[in-house]
Scaffold this motif. Structure first.
Motif, PDB file in Angstrom:
ATOM      1  N   ARG A   1       0.840  -1.190   0.000  1.00  0.00           N
ATOM      2  CA  ARG A   1       0.000   0.000   0.000  1.00  0.00           C
ATOM      3  C   ARG A   1       0.875   1.239   0.000  1.00  0.00           C
ATOM      4  O   ARG A   1       1.861   1.314   0.728  1.00  0.00           O
ATOM      5  CB  ARG A   1      -0.919   0.028   1.218  1.00  0.00           C
TER       6      ARG A   1
ATOM      7  N   ASP B   1      -2.483   6.229   5.486  1.00  0.00           N
ATOM      8  CA  ASP B   1      -2.970   5.564   4.284  1.00  0.00           C
ATOM      9  C   ASP B   1      -4.068   6.458   3.718  1.00  0.00           C
ATOM     10  O   ASP B   1      -5.191   6.461   4.226  1.00  0.00           O
ATOM     11  CB  ASP B   1      -3.530   4.178   4.624  1.00  0.00           C
TER      12      ASP B   1
ATOM     13  N   GLU C   1      -7.591   4.838   2.636  1.00  0.00           N
ATOM     14  CA  GLU C   1      -8.502   4.384   3.680  1.00  0.00           C
ATOM     15  C   GLU C   1      -8.682   5.412   4.794  1.00  0.00           C
ATOM     16  O   GLU C   1      -9.530   5.227   5.673  1.00  0.00           O
ATOM     17  CB  GLU C   1      -7.990   3.073   4.282  1.00  0.00           C
TER      18      GLU C   1
ATOM     19  N   GLU D   1       6.029   2.670   0.056  1.00  0.00           N
ATOM     20  CA  GLU D   1       5.096   1.594  -0.260  1.00  0.00           C
ATOM     21  C   GLU D   1       5.432   0.404   0.615  1.00  0.00           C
ATOM     22  O   GLU D   1       6.562  -0.091   0.599  1.00  0.00           O
ATOM     23  CB  GLU D   1       5.195   1.218  -1.739  1.00  0.00           C
TER      24      GLU D   1
END
Length: 382
Positions: free
Chosen positions: A55, A98, A101, A381
Motif C-alpha cells: 500500500r 494511508d 482508507e 510503499e
C-alpha cells in the motif's frame, strides 16, 4: 524444516503470511525462525507486491497532541494540538497515513534524548529500500527540540523489527534546511546552511545498510533551503538561495547522478525565480514535478524547457502549510489547513491524463490525536 503453518500446504500457508499487515511483521518475525526467514526473504516482498498487497502510504513528521491537565477548566479549546500551544509545542512524532482508507498509525517513540522522545524540529525524512526487501524510514538532522541547536542526528526505523535505532551522525558542518532524498538504497543530503548561517554547496550520501556516510562532490552553487527530490534515478536539488541573497530563491536546479558519481550541469528555470520549492514533489517513476503556486496545484512534465500547467485549485481548508506528495498510482495528496495553527485536512487528487481535468476527494477527517501540524513527509510503499 517443518511446515510454515501446521496442517496447511506450503502455498496456502505462504498466502496467509503474505497478508499480514505491516504493523504485525515484527510480531511475526518472533514466532519462529522459519517465519522470520520467510518475511525477510526478497521473494516474500515480491509476492506481496505482485498480489497487490503493498500500500502507498505517507510518513509524516507531525506535532504530537497535548495531554490535557487534570484541572484544565478551559475545555476542548485548550486541548488543541501541540503546534499551537506552549510547553510541549516542540514535540513531534512519526505517523503513517494511508490516504485511500484514511487510516492513521503512530510509530513508536524515537530513542532519547531528543526532547523526551520527540523527533528533531525541521528534520528531513525519507524512505529507503534496503537489502532483502527491507523498508526503512531515515530521519536526518534538524534542531534539538529543547535547545533549538542544529543536530547531526540520524534515526532509522526498520519496519521488520518495528524499532528505531540511531545511525552514524551526519558529518559536519552541522547544517539546517538542507535538501534530502533517497535514491536507490542511499540517502542524499546537499546544501542548507551552517551554524553561522552560511549557505552550503557540500553534499553527502548515507548508506543505511553499512551505517556509513560518504562525501560527494560539491554542487556548482550555494543552496540554502533547497528541495531534494528523487527524479528519474537522480538526486535533484531544486531552488534555494546563496548566503548573500538571504531568502531570494533562485529557480535553477542541479542533479546528482549516482551511476556517474557526478553533478550534471545547472538547470536554469526549473522553477520560477523567487518561488519557494518547499511544496515540490516528484511523481515516482515519471519525469513529472508538482508544486503549489498561488493556491493551485501545478505540474511540469519533463525538464526545465517544459511549461508549467495548472492541474487543480487546492481547497481553501488545505492551502496553509501544505505538504504535497505524489503516489505511483497517479494520485497527489495534499495535507494542509485553512489557517496557521488550524487542524489538518487531507485531500487526494487523481490525474488520469494531463490536461483532462481533475478534482479533489476529501479524505476522512483525521482523529483529534492526528490533527497536528505536519512538518515533513515522504512517500513509501509497504
Amino acid at each position: 524444516m517443518g511446515e510454515l503453518i501446521p496442517g496447511l500446504p506450503e502455498e496456502v500457508a505462504r498466502e496467509c503470511l503474505v497478508r499480514v499487515g505491516f504493523d504485525q511483521l515484527p510480531v511475526v518475525r518472533r514466532i519462529s525462525r522459519q517465519w522470520k526467514s520467510e518475511v525477510e526473504s526478497p521473494y516474500y516482498h515480491r509476492l506481496r507486491r505482485s498480489e497487490g498487497l503493498t500500500r502507498p502510504v505517507l510518513a509524516l513528521v507531525q506535532a504530537q497532541p497535548t495531554a490535557p491537565s487534570a484541572d484544565d477548566a478551559a475545555g476542548p479549546a485548550a486541548q488543541k494540538h501541540s503546534s499551537t500551544t506552549g510547553g510541549p509545542a516542540n514535540s513531534y512524532r512519526m505517523v503513517l497515513l494511508d490516504p485511500a482508507e484514511g487510516r492513521w498509525t503512530p510509530l513508536p517513540p524515537v530513542p532519547g534524548p531528543t526532547g523526551c522522545g520527540s523527533l528533531p524540529l525541521f528534520c528531513q525524512a525519507t524512505a529507503v529500500d534496503g537489502g532483502r526487501g527491507r523498508k526503512r524510514l531515515v530521519v536526518v538532522g534538524g534542531w534539538d527540540p529543547e535547545t533549538w541547536a542544529p543536530t547531526d542526528a540520524v534515526l532509522v526505523y526498520d519496519f521488520l523489527t518495528g524499532a528505531w535505532r540511531r545511525g552514524a551522525p551526519m558529518p559536519g558542518p552541522r547544517r539546517s534546511f538542507f535538501a534530502c532524498a533517497a535514491v536507490g538504497g542511499a540517502v542524499y543530503v546537499a546544501g542548507g546552511h551552517d551554524e553561522e548561517k552560511n549557505a552550503l554547496r557540500s553534499a553527502l550520501a548515507y548508506d543505511p545498510e553499512a551505517d556509513a556516510w560518504a562525501p560527494l562532490p560539491d554542487m556548482a552553487a550555494e543552496r540554502d533551503e533547497p528541495r531534494g527530490l528523487c527524479a528519474a534515478g537522480r538526486f535533484l536539488v531544486a531552488g534555494g538561495y546563496t548566503t548573500q541573497a538571504q531568502g531570494r530563491f533562485v529557480g535553477s536546479a542541479e542533479a546528482f547522478d549516482p551511476a556517474a558519481s557526478a553533478w550534471g550541469s545547472v538547470q536554469e528555470g526549473l522553477l520560477e525565480d523567487g518561488a519557494c520549492p518547499r511544496t515540490c514533489c516528484a511523481a515516482p517513476g515519471a519525469e513529472r514535478v508538482y508544486m503549489l503556486r498561488d493556491g493551485h496545484l501545478v505540474a511540469r512534465d519533463g525538464g526545465a524547457t517544459a511549461p508549467w500547467r495548472a492541474v487543480a485549485q487546492v481547497p481553501e481548508d488545505a492551502r496553509t502549510a501544505a505538504t504535497v506528495a505524489a503516489l505511483p498510482d497517479g494520485c497527489v495528496v495534499v495535507v494542509g489547513s485553512g489557517c496557521h495553527g488550524g487542524d489538518q485536512a487531507v485531500y487526494v487528487l487523481r490525474e488520469e491524463e494531463p490536461g483532462k481535468g481533475a478534482s479533489w476527494a476529501r479524505a476522512p477527517t483525521p482523529p483529534p490525536e492526528f490533527s497536528g501540524h505536519v512538518q515533513a513527509s515522504c512517500f513509501l510503499e509497504i
